[in-house]
Design an enzyme around this catalytic site. Sequence first.
Site, mmCIF file in Angstrom:
data_model
loop_
_atom_site.group_PDB
_atom_site.id
_atom_site.type_symbol
_atom_site.label_atom_id
_atom_site.label_comp_id
_atom_site.label_asym_id
_atom_site.label_seq_id
_atom_site.Cartn_x
_atom_site.Cartn_y
_atom_site.Cartn_z
ATOM 1 N N LYS A 86 0.846 -1.239 0.314
ATOM 2 C CA LYS A 86 -0.142 -0.081 0.473
ATOM 3 C C LYS A 86 0.514 1.244 -0.251
ATOM 4 O O LYS A 86 0.252 2.326 -1.101
ATOM 5 C CB LYS A 86 -0.845 0.313 0.977
ATOM 6 C CG LYS A 86 -1.730 1.177 1.806
ATOM 7 C CD LYS A 86 -1.939 1.756 2.887
ATOM 8 C CE LYS A 86 -1.281 1.911 4.384
ATOM 9 N NZ LYS A 86 -1.187 3.451 4.363
ATOM 10 N N ASN A 87 1.979 1.578 0.955
ATOM 11 C CA ASN A 87 2.990 2.350 1.156
ATOM 12 C C ASN A 87 2.919 2.616 -0.498
ATOM 13 O O ASN A 87 3.560 4.085 0.095
ATOM 14 C CB ASN A 87 3.324 3.077 2.276
ATOM 15 C CG ASN A 87 2.445 3.004 3.510
ATOM 16 O OD1 ASN A 87 1.563 3.266 3.223
ATOM 17 N ND2 ASN A 87 3.136 2.236 4.746
ATOM 18 N N CYS A 101 -3.575 7.840 9.783
ATOM 19 C CA CYS A 101 -3.975 7.608 10.983
ATOM 20 C C CYS A 101 -3.118 8.667 12.366
ATOM 21 O O CYS A 101 -2.157 9.467 12.035
ATOM 22 C CB CYS A 101 -2.772 6.191 11.124
ATOM 23 S SG CYS A 101 -3.564 4.655 10.711
ATOM 24 N N ARG A 154 3.125 14.406 14.178
ATOM 25 C CA ARG A 154 3.249 14.018 12.604
ATOM 26 C C ARG A 154 3.187 15.208 11.315
ATOM 27 O O ARG A 154 2.509 15.621 10.522
ATOM 28 C CB ARG A 154 2.179 13.246 11.657
ATOM 29 C CG ARG A 154 2.627 11.644 12.494
ATOM 30 C CD ARG A 154 1.031 10.563 12.028
ATOM 31 N NE ARG A 154 1.870 10.003 11.020
ATOM 32 C CZ ARG A 154 0.845 9.097 10.567
ATOM 33 N NH1 ARG A 154 -0.148 8.377 10.711
ATOM 34 N NH2 ARG A 154 2.068 8.249 9.087
ATOM 35 N N ASP A 190 5.690 -0.194 12.118
ATOM 36 C CA ASP A 190 3.667 -0.247 11.388
ATOM 37 C C ASP A 190 3.947 -1.825 12.156
ATOM 38 O O ASP A 190 2.313 -2.172 11.784
ATOM 39 C CB ASP A 190 4.133 -0.001 9.628
ATOM 40 C CG ASP A 190 3.141 1.513 9.565
ATOM 41 O OD1 ASP A 190 3.100 2.345 10.707
ATOM 42 O OD2 ASP A 190 3.503 1.512 8.328
ATOM 43 N N ARG A 196 -8.678 -0.073 5.108
ATOM 44 C CA ARG A 196 -6.985 1.587 4.402
ATOM 45 C C ARG A 196 -6.392 -0.026 4.175
ATOM 46 O O ARG A 196 -5.783 0.423 3.030
ATOM 47 C CB ARG A 196 -7.185 2.369 5.499
ATOM 48 C CG ARG A 196 -7.825 3.297 6.264
ATOM 49 C CD ARG A 196 -7.728 3.701 6.816
ATOM 50 N NE ARG A 196 -5.876 4.450 6.166
ATOM 51 C CZ ARG A 196 -4.816 4.969 7.593
ATOM 52 N NH1 ARG A 196 -5.231 5.244 8.767
ATOM 53 N NH2 ARG A 196 -3.626 4.962 6.445
HETATM 54 C C1 UD1 Z 1 5.022 6.544 6.705
HETATM 55 C C2 UD1 Z 1 4.178 5.206 6.250
HETATM 56 C C3 UD1 Z 1 3.465 5.594 7.760
HETATM 57 C C4 UD1 Z 1 4.837 4.742 8.776
HETATM 58 C C5 UD1 Z 1 5.754 5.521 8.806
HETATM 59 C C6 UD1 Z 1 7.230 5.202 9.065
HETATM 60 C C7 UD1 Z 1 3.431 5.737 3.777
HETATM 61 C C8 UD1 Z 1 1.873 5.865 3.508
HETATM 62 N N1 UD1 Z 1 2.678 6.132 5.468
HETATM 63 O O1 UD1 Z 1 4.753 7.513 6.910
HETATM 64 O O2 UD1 Z 1 3.105 3.737 7.301
HETATM 65 O O3 UD1 Z 1 4.399 4.235 9.690
HETATM 66 O O4 UD1 Z 1 6.168 5.927 7.891
HETATM 67 O O5 UD1 Z 1 7.304 4.272 8.342
HETATM 68 O O6 UD1 Z 1 4.543 5.317 3.193
HETATM 69 N N2 UD1 Z 1 8.561 13.865 10.727
HETATM 70 C C9 UD1 Z 1 8.527 15.248 11.482
HETATM 71 N N3 UD1 Z 1 8.949 16.205 9.575
HETATM 72 C C10 UD1 Z 1 8.203 15.772 9.098
HETATM 73 C C11 UD1 Z 1 7.909 14.404 8.262
HETATM 74 C C12 UD1 Z 1 8.074 13.725 9.563
HETATM 75 O O7 UD1 Z 1 9.524 15.603 11.806
HETATM 76 O O8 UD1 Z 1 8.486 16.702 8.254
HETATM 77 C C13 UD1 Z 1 8.765 12.966 11.878
HETATM 78 C C14 UD1 Z 1 7.000 12.147 12.094
HETATM 79 O O9 UD1 Z 1 6.761 12.573 12.849
HETATM 80 C C15 UD1 Z 1 7.205 11.151 12.904
HETATM 81 C C16 UD1 Z 1 9.356 10.757 12.004
HETATM 82 O O10 UD1 Z 1 9.501 11.983 11.490
HETATM 83 O O11 UD1 Z 1 8.564 10.961 13.435
HETATM 84 C C17 UD1 Z 1 8.807 9.891 10.888
HETATM 85 O O12 UD1 Z 1 7.830 9.895 9.497
HETATM 86 P P1 UD1 Z 1 7.244 10.027 8.515
HETATM 87 O O13 UD1 Z 1 8.524 8.503 8.229
HETATM 88 O O14 UD1 Z 1 7.726 10.955 7.343
HETATM 89 O O15 UD1 Z 1 6.297 8.841 8.344
HETATM 90 P P2 UD1 Z 1 4.738 8.792 7.376
HETATM 91 O O16 UD1 Z 1 5.694 9.293 5.971
HETATM 92 O O17 UD1 Z 1 3.636 10.047 7.960
#
Ligand code: UD1
Length: 432
Positions: free
Chosen positions: A22-23, A117, A122, A305, A397
């Site tokens: 999915k991701n 979620c 985030r 995850d 989802r």
């Molecule tokens: C993606 C995955 C999700 C998974 C996560 C971590 C998708 C659609 N979702 O979510 O299933 O749980 O990776 O493997 O692929 N952060 C910041 N600033 C930013 C962006 C992120 O501080 O601009 C922090 C977040 O709060 C978190 C960490 O970085 O603590 C990792 O987040 P991120 O890898 O970006 O997660 P997602 O891409 O949202």
Amino acid sequence: MEQYIIRGGKPLRGIVDICGAKNAALALIAASILTTEPVIISNLPDVSDINLLLDAIAQIGAVVERIDRHTVKIIGATVNSCTLNYEYISKIRASYYLLGSLLGRFHKAEVAMPGGCVIGARPIDQHIKGFEALGATVDLEDGQVKAKADELVGNHIYFDVVTVGATINVMLAAVLAEGSTIIENPAKEPHVVDLANMLNSMGAHVRGAGTDVIRIRGVKSLHATEYTVIPDQIEAGTFLFAGAATGGDVTVNNVIPKHLESITAKLEDLGCFIEEYDEAVRVVAGTRLQSTQVKTLPYPGFPTDMQPQMTVALTLAEGISTVTESIFENRFKYAGELARMGARIKIESNTAIITGVEKLKGAQVSAPDLRAGAALTIAGLAAEGCTQVGGIEFIQRGYEDFDVKLRSLGGDIRKIDPQNQNEIEKFKQKCS
Ligand code: UD1
């Protein structure tokens, strides 16, 4: 809203085919509108996050043609709007990938702040930092992220945290930028590599995905491609943990075993036996699961995850275990639900301290998010008696036919309408 009703206590046994990731698919769909030519993506999972993103790109003018349940043809030539509003986008977090692809192709994007979620604050500061480094201005107005640029020019970007989302978004924006972009401290998840492979198959020049530095040389345009999504590492891991927690013997088929290494290593710590084949992995549970320690980390570490599924297995393991969540700050919301099933869990800051019990007991529980929902379902399958899991729309989802696949492994699980008391009573009688 439908619920799952489960009669637990039966070891799961058999072989289950794993869907496309999915991701990864979410990023590939966003990439497909970087070109005016047709893009065919196969091995797409039929889950609501994917279907919502396909609806969203159709809403801005892309032609989305279903070839079969898992294959779609997308033509981005007809995209006529760079604005996605809340109604379409609030439910899926990965909607923000359209910021990267629209900005990359049209130098303009307006996308409502992402949903998905609720497992932490985030923020998207790193996405914004990346877009700004490429020359865009980014504003937040009325809950919409508005990004625009006269031109996008490659730059050197160092991420302050390892983030999958920002890595993918900057890749999407940078492939059509002028000159070279270097991304340091990127995420190395398999879906980052999958996106790079698809972009390269469209004529992009992306090197180093999956390593500590990604180098992108901008190209003028991208062209048509046919691409197959990689297997879903998390769906596979979920079924492996379902096998382990129920004392069963489960083989996940159509997987890349390398992507599952951090998961299978932990299953071995739990005392399970693992067998790897070219495209399959088998778990056989030991007589009793053993306690262990785990900390979630970016790839190749243990995935956040998989954290709730791991915790469920540990509630049944002999001894005291700890699970430390280092990625998201609010990801133990399901612990209270598990406690209602007899689990002994104490949360201290970002660590769960789990004292294993011999048996969980069926209860009525509610899924607070996608992966926790899958984990509570596993708990129900492992527990004595009857469990009802509410909030299964979260599970849908990200898991295609979750109940159907679990049934094929011998799980006694049904989807029910909670208003249908007759059916529920009939099922419950089987449990006593
Ligand atoms: C993606 C995955 C999700 C998974 C996560 C971590 C998708 C659609 N979702 O979510 O299933 O749980 O990776 O493997 O692929 N952060 C910041 N600033 C930013 C962006 C992120 O501080 O601009 C922090 C977040 O709060 C978190 C960490 O970085 O603590 C990792 O987040 P991120 O890898 O970006 O997660 P997602 O891409 O949202």
